[in-house]
Design a protein around this motif. Structure first.
Motif, PDB file in Angstrom:
ATOM      1  N   ARG A  73      20.761  41.173  24.602  1.00 47.87           N
ATOM      2  CA  ARG A  73      20.692  40.897  23.168  1.00 47.87           C
ATOM      3  C   ARG A  73      22.072  40.810  22.505  1.00 47.87           C
ATOM      4  NH1 ARG A  73      16.358  45.329  22.856  1.00 47.87           N
ATOM      5  NH2 ARG A  73      14.472  44.183  23.308  1.00 47.87           N
ATOM      6  N   LEU A  74      23.104  41.246  23.199  1.00 52.09           N
ATOM      7  CA  LEU A  74      24.442  41.238  22.620  1.00 52.09           C
ATOM      8  C   LEU A  74      25.014  39.830  22.552  1.00 52.09           C
ATOM      9  CD1 LEU A  74      26.159  44.246  24.449  1.00 52.09           C
ATOM     10  CD2 LEU A  74      25.245  44.212  22.125  1.00 52.09           C
ATOM     11  N   SER A  75      25.867  39.622  21.588  1.00 50.52           N
ATOM     12  CA  SER A  75      26.623  38.369  21.536  1.00 50.52           C
ATOM     13  C   SER A  75      27.631  38.399  22.687  1.00 50.52           C
ATOM     14  CB  SER A  75      27.359  38.258  20.201  1.00 50.52           C
ATOM     15  OG  SER A  75      28.405  39.214  20.152  1.00 50.52           O
ATOM     16  N   PRO A  76      28.141  37.249  23.090  1.00 50.55           N
ATOM     17  CA  PRO A  76      29.153  37.253  24.159  1.00 50.55           C
ATOM     18  C   PRO A  76      30.357  38.139  23.814  1.00 50.55           C
ATOM     19  CG  PRO A  76      28.333  35.040  23.838  1.00 50.55           C
ATOM     20  CD  PRO A  76      27.735  35.885  22.741  1.00 50.55           C
ATOM     21  N   ALA A  77      30.790  38.149  22.560  1.00 53.31           N
ATOM     22  CA  ALA A  77      31.935  38.974  22.163  1.00 53.31           C
ATOM     23  C   ALA A  77      31.602  40.461  22.291  1.00 53.31           C
ATOM     24  CB  ALA A  77      32.345  38.646  20.731  1.00 53.31           C
ATOM     25  N   ASP A  78      30.402  40.847  21.877  1.00 53.09           N
ATOM     26  CA  ASP A  78      30.005  42.256  21.992  1.00 53.09           C
ATOM     27  C   ASP A  78      29.839  42.659  23.455  1.00 53.09           C
ATOM     28  OD1 ASP A  78      30.093  42.698  19.278  1.00 53.09           O
ATOM     29  OD2 ASP A  78      27.941  42.370  18.977  1.00 53.09           O
ATOM     30  N   ARG A  79      29.298  41.761  24.252  1.00 53.66           N
ATOM     31  CA  ARG A  79      29.149  42.029  25.684  1.00 53.66           C
ATOM     32  C   ARG A  79      30.528  42.251  26.312  1.00 53.66           C
ATOM     33  NH1 ARG A  79      26.208  37.577  27.482  1.00 53.66           N
ATOM     34  NH2 ARG A  79      24.443  38.479  26.402  1.00 53.66           N
ATOM     35  N   MET A  80      31.501  41.450  25.888  1.00 50.12           N
ATOM     36  CA  MET A  80      32.853  41.592  26.409  1.00 50.12           C
ATOM     37  C   MET A  80      33.441  42.948  25.997  1.00 50.12           C
ATOM     38  SD  MET A  80      36.084  38.966  26.256  1.00 50.12           S
ATOM     39  CE  MET A  80      36.119  38.898  24.486  1.00 50.12           C
ATOM     40  N   ARG A  81      33.167  43.393  24.768  1.00 52.05           N
ATOM     41  CA  ARG A  81      33.661  44.699  24.325  1.00 52.05           C
ATOM     42  C   ARG A  81      33.072  45.828  25.164  1.00 52.05           C
ATOM     43  NH1 ARG A  81      34.375  42.214  19.353  1.00 52.05           N
ATOM     44  NH2 ARG A  81      32.225  42.280  18.650  1.00 52.05           N
ATOM     45  N   VAL A  82      31.799  45.728  25.485  1.00 54.77           N
ATOM     46  CA  VAL A  82      31.160  46.753  26.318  1.00 54.77           C
ATOM     47  C   VAL A  82      31.808  46.751  27.707  1.00 54.77           C
ATOM     48  CG1 VAL A  82      28.998  47.423  27.460  1.00 54.77           C
ATOM     49  CG2 VAL A  82      28.985  46.767  25.039  1.00 54.77           C
ATOM     50  N   ASN A  83      32.007  45.571  28.286  1.00 50.60           N
ATOM     51  CA  ASN A  83      32.650  45.482  29.600  1.00 50.60           C
ATOM     52  C   ASN A  83      34.071  46.023  29.563  1.00 50.60           C
ATOM     53  OD1 ASN A  83      30.413  44.382  30.867  1.00 50.60           O
ATOM     54  ND2 ASN A  83      31.034  42.288  30.444  1.00 50.60           N
ATOM     55  N   GLN A  84      34.819  45.712  28.508  1.00 46.49           N
ATOM     56  CA  GLN A  84      36.188  46.221  28.382  1.00 46.49           C
ATOM     57  C   GLN A  84      36.191  47.745  28.261  1.00 46.49           C
ATOM     58  OE1 GLN A  84      37.500  43.921  24.994  1.00 46.49           O
ATOM     59  NE2 GLN A  84      38.539  42.410  26.291  1.00 46.49           N
ATOM     60  N   SER A  85      35.227  48.289  27.543  1.00 49.60           N
ATOM     61  CA  SER A  85      35.148  49.742  27.408  1.00 49.60           C
ATOM     62  C   SER A  85      34.850  50.398  28.749  1.00 49.60           C
ATOM     63  CB  SER A  85      34.096  50.130  26.370  1.00 49.60           C
ATOM     64  OG  SER A  85      34.548  49.776  25.077  1.00 49.60           O
ATOM     65  N   ALA A  86      34.005  49.768  29.551  1.00 50.84           N
ATOM     66  CA  ALA A  86      33.726  50.306  30.885  1.00 50.84           C
ATOM     67  C   ALA A  86      35.001  50.301  31.726  1.00 50.84           C
ATOM     68  CB  ALA A  86      32.623  49.501  31.569  1.00 50.84           C
ATOM     69  N   GLN A  87      35.794  49.250  31.618  1.00 54.52           N
ATOM     70  CA  GLN A  87      37.073  49.186  32.339  1.00 54.52           C
ATOM     71  C   GLN A  87      38.046  50.233  31.809  1.00 54.52           C
ATOM     72  OE1 GLN A  87      38.276  45.114  31.805  1.00 54.52           O
ATOM     73  NE2 GLN A  87      37.178  44.415  33.633  1.00 54.52           N
ATOM     74  N   GLN A  88      38.089  50.398  30.492  1.00 52.38           N
ATOM     75  CA  GLN A  88      38.979  51.405  29.904  1.00 52.38           C
ATOM     76  C   GLN A  88      38.597  52.805  30.371  1.00 52.38           C
ATOM     77  OE1 GLN A  88      38.284  50.282  25.787  1.00 52.38           O
ATOM     78  NE2 GLN A  88      40.440  49.707  25.570  1.00 52.38           N
ATOM     79  N   LEU A  89      37.308  53.061  30.463  1.00 51.91           N
ATOM     80  CA  LEU A  89      36.848  54.369  30.933  1.00 51.91           C
ATOM     81  C   LEU A  89      37.370  54.634  32.344  1.00 51.91           C
ATOM     82  CD1 LEU A  89      35.160  56.953  30.720  1.00 51.91           C
ATOM     83  CD2 LEU A  89      33.172  55.615  31.444  1.00 51.91           C
ATOM     84  N   ARG A  90      37.261  53.627  33.207  1.00 53.05           N
ATOM     85  CA  ARG A  90      37.751  53.785  34.583  1.00 53.05           C
ATOM     86  C   ARG A  90      39.264  53.981  34.622  1.00 53.05           C
ATOM     87  NH1 ARG A  90      33.666  49.918  35.292  1.00 53.05           N
ATOM     88  NH2 ARG A  90      35.124  48.188  35.199  1.00 53.05           N
ATOM     89  N   GLY A  91      39.966  53.544  33.591  1.00 51.55           N
ATOM     90  CA  GLY A  91      41.411  53.676  33.542  1.00 51.55           C
ATOM     91  C   GLY A  91      41.910  54.992  32.971  1.00 51.55           C
ATOM     92  N   LEU A  92      41.016  55.798  32.426  1.00 46.55           N
ATOM     93  CA  LEU A  92      41.421  57.095  31.881  1.00 46.55           C
ATOM     94  C   LEU A  92      41.782  58.059  33.009  1.00 46.55           C
ATOM     95  CD1 LEU A  92      38.664  57.689  29.143  1.00 46.55           C
ATOM     96  CD2 LEU A  92      41.024  56.893  28.787  1.00 46.55           C
TER      97      LEU A  92
END
Length: 149
Positions: A73-92
């Protein structure tokens, strides 16, 4: 299982085929429109995810399917934000990852409409950086409510 059943809504696809043996589900997945357009690595990943879904306990499978539906249901931009947050989490740093993951599990038990209030509360503001709270907020956008046990 993104590029094939997702186009027809993964939860409905799984519900429609849940009583079939996994080898039949796999055969149906491979015959889905778009499956052959995936590269071989993505095809293998989709098949592996199908097998993983079939091995999950029912509550975990339902939560995963609800999350997939929320992502759809997310827009492509929102989907990208969720994916980026998952990557950021792995980088902590590992200790921060642990804290953010623990907070994520705790916040799953907060009704969806109250999560942002919790994340922006003094308790979370003092324990987490703005970046970490952003990660939590983005990841929780697609996470279904899980009532406390």
């Amino acid at each position: 299982m993104r590029a094939t059943p997702q186009q027809g809504h993964l939860p409905q696809w799984m519900a429609q085929h849940q009583n079939l043996p996994v080898n039949q589900q796999e055969r149906l997945l491979r015959s889905e429109p778009g499956f052959n357009r995936l590269n071989p690595t993505e095809q293998q990943r989709a098949v592996q995810q199908l097998h993983q879904m079939n091995q999950m306990p029912e509550p975990q499978r339902e939560r995963r399917l609800a999350r997939a539906e929320n992502i759809e249901r997310l827009s492509p931009a929102d989907r990208m934000r969720v994916n980026q947050s998952a990557q950021q989490l792995r980088g902590l740093a590992p200790d921060r990852q642990t804290m953010v993951r623990r907070a994520f599990r705790d916040l799953r038990g907060v009704p969806v409409d109250q999560r942002d209030t919790m994340i922006n509360s003094a308790r979370y503001g003092s324990a987490f950086s703005p970046e970490e709270r952003g990660i939590l907020s983005n990841l929780l956008r697609v996470e279904p409510y899980e009532a406390p046990r």
